[in-house]
Motif scaffolding. Structure first.
Motif, PDB file in Angstrom:
ATOM      1  N   UNK A  22      -9.024  -8.119  11.975  1.00  0.00           N
ATOM      2  CA  UNK A  22      -9.361  -8.705  13.273  1.00  0.00           C
ATOM      3  C   UNK A  22      -8.158  -8.792  14.202  1.00  0.00           C
ATOM      4  N   UNK A  23      -6.976  -8.855  13.597  1.00  0.00           N
ATOM      5  CA  UNK A  23      -5.745  -8.910  14.377  1.00  0.00           C
ATOM      6  C   UNK A  23      -4.737  -7.909  13.838  1.00  0.00           C
ATOM      7  N   UNK A  24      -3.978  -7.329  14.755  1.00  0.00           N
ATOM      8  CA  UNK A  24      -2.932  -6.386  14.384  1.00  0.00           C
ATOM      9  C   UNK A  24      -1.598  -6.933  14.884  1.00  0.00           C
ATOM     10  N   UNK A  25      -0.596  -6.922  14.008  1.00  0.00           N
ATOM     11  CA  UNK A  25       0.750  -7.328  14.384  1.00  0.00           C
ATOM     12  C   UNK A  25       1.610  -6.109  14.639  1.00  0.00           C
ATOM     13  N   UNK A  26       2.437  -6.180  15.682  1.00  0.00           N
ATOM     14  CA  UNK A  26       3.357  -5.098  16.036  1.00  0.00           C
ATOM     15  C   UNK A  26       4.761  -5.690  16.086  1.00  0.00           C
ATOM     16  N   UNK A  27       5.684  -5.088  15.335  1.00  0.00           N
ATOM     17  CA  UNK A  27       7.048  -5.594  15.255  1.00  0.00           C
ATOM     18  C   UNK A  27       8.028  -4.483  15.576  1.00  0.00           C
ATOM     19  N   UNK A  28       9.076  -4.818  16.331  1.00  0.00           N
ATOM     20  CA  UNK A  28      10.142  -3.850  16.554  1.00  0.00           C
ATOM     21  C   UNK A  28      11.482  -4.549  16.403  1.00  0.00           C
ATOM     22  N   UNK A  29      12.444  -3.828  15.862  1.00  0.00           N
ATOM     23  CA  UNK A  29      13.797  -4.338  15.673  1.00  0.00           C
ATOM     24  C   UNK A  29      14.771  -3.313  16.238  1.00  0.00           C
ATOM     25  N   UNK A  30      15.457  -3.695  17.306  1.00  0.00           N
ATOM     26  CA  UNK A  30      16.433  -2.773  17.885  1.00  0.00           C
ATOM     27  C   UNK A  30      17.635  -2.573  16.984  1.00  0.00           C
ATOM     28  N   UNK A  31      18.132  -3.641  16.323  1.00  0.00           N
ATOM     29  CA  UNK A  31      19.265  -3.385  15.415  1.00  0.00           C
ATOM     30  C   UNK A  31      18.927  -2.397  14.308  1.00  0.00           C
ATOM     31  N   UNK A  32      17.658  -2.424  13.852  1.00  0.00           N
ATOM     32  CA  UNK A  32      17.268  -1.553  12.730  1.00  0.00           C
ATOM     33  C   UNK A  32      16.600  -0.261  13.185  1.00  0.00           C
ATOM     34  N   UNK A  33      16.212  -0.167  14.475  1.00  0.00           N
ATOM     35  CA  UNK A  33      15.481   1.013  14.919  1.00  0.00           C
ATOM     36  C   UNK A  33      14.141   1.122  14.227  1.00  0.00           C
ATOM     37  N   UNK A  34      13.441  -0.018  14.140  1.00  0.00           N
ATOM     38  CA  UNK A  34      12.222  -0.092  13.339  1.00  0.00           C
ATOM     39  C   UNK A  34      11.022  -0.457  14.193  1.00  0.00           C
ATOM     40  N   UNK A  35       9.910   0.248  13.981  1.00  0.00           N
ATOM     41  CA  UNK A  35       8.607  -0.120  14.543  1.00  0.00           C
ATOM     42  C   UNK A  35       7.656  -0.267  13.358  1.00  0.00           C
ATOM     43  N   UNK A  36       7.013  -1.438  13.245  1.00  0.00           N
ATOM     44  CA  UNK A  36       6.170  -1.701  12.076  1.00  0.00           C
ATOM     45  C   UNK A  36       4.868  -2.355  12.505  1.00  0.00           C
ATOM     46  N   UNK A  37       3.790  -1.987  11.824  1.00  0.00           N
ATOM     47  CA  UNK A  37       2.465  -2.505  12.133  1.00  0.00           C
ATOM     48  C   UNK A  37       1.913  -3.242  10.913  1.00  0.00           C
ATOM     49  N   UNK A  38       1.190  -4.351  11.177  1.00  0.00           N
ATOM     50  CA  UNK A  38       0.622  -5.179  10.110  1.00  0.00           C
ATOM     51  C   UNK A  38      -0.856  -5.460  10.398  1.00  0.00           C
ATOM     52  N   UNK A  39      -1.640  -5.594   9.330  1.00  0.00           N
ATOM     53  CA  UNK A  39      -2.947  -6.220   9.429  1.00  0.00           C
ATOM     54  C   UNK A  39      -2.700  -7.708   9.373  1.00  0.00           C
ATOM     55  N   UNK A  40      -2.672  -8.367  10.542  1.00  0.00           N
ATOM     56  CA  UNK A  40      -2.187  -9.736  10.636  1.00  0.00           C
ATOM     57  C   UNK A  40      -3.026 -10.713   9.820  1.00  0.00           C
ATOM     58  N   UNK A  41      -4.310 -10.427   9.598  1.00  0.00           N
ATOM     59  CA  UNK A  41      -5.173 -11.337   8.846  1.00  0.00           C
ATOM     60  C   UNK A  41      -4.535 -11.731   7.510  1.00  0.00           C
ATOM     61  N   UNK A  42      -3.956 -10.747   6.816  1.00  0.00           N
ATOM     62  CA  UNK A  42      -3.336 -10.996   5.507  1.00  0.00           C
ATOM     63  C   UNK A  42      -1.888 -10.515   5.471  1.00  0.00           C
ATOM     64  N   UNK A  43      -1.334 -10.152   6.630  1.00  0.00           N
ATOM     65  CA  UNK A  43       0.011  -9.591   6.763  1.00  0.00           C
ATOM     66  C   UNK A  43       0.177  -8.354   5.879  1.00  0.00           C
ATOM     67  N   UNK A  44      -0.863  -7.528   5.821  1.00  0.00           N
ATOM     68  CA  UNK A  44      -0.800  -6.275   5.079  1.00  0.00           C
ATOM     69  C   UNK A  44      -0.010  -5.246   5.880  1.00  0.00           C
ATOM     70  N   UNK A  45       1.106  -4.716   5.338  1.00  0.00           N
ATOM     71  CA  UNK A  45       1.836  -3.670   6.063  1.00  0.00           C
ATOM     72  C   UNK A  45       0.971  -2.410   6.196  1.00  0.00           C
ATOM     73  N   UNK A  46       0.860  -1.903   7.413  1.00  0.00           N
ATOM     74  CA  UNK A  46       0.085  -0.701   7.651  1.00  0.00           C
ATOM     75  C   UNK A  46       0.977   0.538   7.662  1.00  0.00           C
ATOM     76  N   UNK A  47       2.055   0.483   8.463  1.00  0.00           N
ATOM     77  CA  UNK A  47       2.960   1.638   8.539  1.00  0.00           C
ATOM     78  C   UNK A  47       4.249   1.196   9.211  1.00  0.00           C
ATOM     79  N   UNK A  48       5.346   1.875   8.865  1.00  0.00           N
ATOM     80  CA  UNK A  48       6.648   1.596   9.488  1.00  0.00           C
ATOM     81  C   UNK A  48       7.286   2.911   9.925  1.00  0.00           C
ATOM     82  N   UNK A  49       7.770   2.939  11.153  1.00  0.00           N
ATOM     83  CA  UNK A  49       8.541   4.065  11.672  1.00  0.00           C
ATOM     84  C   UNK A  49      10.016   3.651  11.702  1.00  0.00           C
ATOM     85  N   UNK A  50      10.870   4.409  11.030  1.00  0.00           N
ATOM     86  CA  UNK A  50      12.314   4.161  11.052  1.00  0.00           C
ATOM     87  C   UNK A  50      12.949   5.206  11.959  1.00  0.00           C
ATOM     88  N   UNK A  51      13.245   4.798  13.182  1.00  0.00           N
ATOM     89  CA  UNK A  51      13.669   5.766  14.209  1.00  0.00           C
ATOM     90  C   UNK A  51      15.166   5.994  14.252  1.00  0.00           C
TER      91      UNK A  51
END
Length: 355
Positions: free
Chosen positions: A291-320
């Motif tokens: 029902x909810x999607x979490x989107x996280x980005x970290x500039x120090x790490x160059x990371x974009x990550x997506x979560x199924x926020x309902x249970x904080x299930x990691x969906x995918x991470x891009x390491x740029x």
């Protein structure tokens, strides 16, 4: 003239040598930094694993002690009931023996046997009343209550990553000047809804006109940031992050999220999740419709990550590696698909969404 040329050549060689040494020194420092970071993260990971293992041992030991107490009390009460049963069996056997052997004339004449036995049976029934043996229900309820409170507390603290990401929540609103003309942006600028009517809106240079996208008004180029978006009731959507350079007009494929190098997204369509970047699709082995999607980005790490926020299930991470520009939150609610996808996408962490 030749001597001057040789001197210039030597000067150029010396400069190139210094530049080579500088680059080699930088590469050496980068390699050392990489090893340092790997060691630190490895130590942190091991420490976290030890803490979880210690928590597991503490809980298992507490469970063992609690169950042992209950087991001892159960044994004691069962033993008391066994004693009652044995005493009743003894009297019952005596009565059955006298019935089977028959009563003597002297017993009948004296008249003492039956009253004496009746008194014994009456006393026996009083002292072996099952109601006299009870569990300590007050203590049992207290244990159960405290166990439940402990469970509620643990659940309130987990997943730990959820509490960590919540601390990175970033205020964000949608920019109506970037929205496709078939998107309705709410007055509070926290949701986007598809409409079949092409709205009369100014044709800004930054407005999408070939795909149903809208960008955030804010953008970020430092720090760590997290957003939550409500996609409940939808069968199609796209969510992600993008540089301002994403094409807004022209070929649809160029404007879609994740189809070029300047954007990253997760797409949901008819029960299937797919992560996109640089035109490369990554089908995700996820069956849950969140029902909810979490989107996280970290500039120090160059990371974009997506979560199924309902249970904080990691969906995918891009390491740029590193980001080369500012990032905007981007979303596409998709067409209504004959009413099956008419719900909006709503940002959950703005002040409007919280109220």
């Amino acid at each position: 003239m030749q001597a001057q040329s040789e001197e210039m050549k030597l000067t150029v060689q010396q400069r190139l040598t210094r530049q080579k040494e500088a680059v080699a020194c930088r590469m050496k420092k980068l390699d050392a930094k990489q090893n340092e970071i790997k060691k630190k993260y490895s130590a942190i990971q091991e420490n976290i694993e030890r803490k979880y293992e210690e928590m597991r041992r503490v809980l298992e030991e507490d469970c063992r002690i609690t169950l042992s107490l209950l087991e001892m009390e159960e044994k004691a009460t069962v033993q008391a009931l066994d004693d009652f049963t044995e005493r009743n069996c003894a009297v019952l056997s005596e009565i059955e023996f006298r019935l089977s052997e028959g009563l003597m004339d002297s017993d009948i004449q004296s008249g003492d046997l039956v009253p004496e036995l009746e008194d014994r049976v009456e006393d026996l029934l009083k002292v072996t009343d099952p109601g006299l043996v009870r569990l300590d229900e007050v203590k049992a309820e207290q244990i159960l209550d405290r166990t439940n409170n402990l469970l509620l507390f643990i659940r309130s603290q987990t997943p730990i990553v959820k509490r960590l990401l919540k601390s990175c929540l970033a205020e964000v609103t949608l920019d109506p000047t970037t929205a496709h003309p078939k998107l309705i942006i709410s007055p509070t600028q926290n949701s986007a809804t598809f409409t079949s009517v092409w709205q009369e809106v100014p044709d800004y240079e930054g407005r999408f006109d070939t795909t149903l996208n809208v960008l955030s008004l804010q953008s970020w180029d430092t720090g760590r940031h997290y957003w939550e978006l409500d996609v409940k009731g939808k069968v199609y959507w796209e969510l992600g992050l993008t540089y301002p350079s994403i094409p807004r007009k022209g070929r649809q494929e160029d404007c879609w999220l994740g189809r070029r190098d300047e954007s990253w997204c997760v797409e949901f369509f008819d029960g299937d999740y797919t992560a996109w970047h640089g035109g490369k699709a990554h089908p995700l082995p996820v069956c849950t419709q969140f029902n909810r999607i979490g989107v996280f980005c970290s500039f120090p790490a160059g990371l974009v990550m997506f979560f199924g926020e309902d249970s904080m299930t990691p969906l995918f991470a891009f390491c740029t590696g590193t980001f080369t520009d500012r990032l905007h939150l981007a979303l596409c609610p998709g067409h209504d698909l004959q009413g099956s996808n008419s719900q909006p996408i709503k940002i959950c962490n703005t002040s409007h969404a919280k109220s």
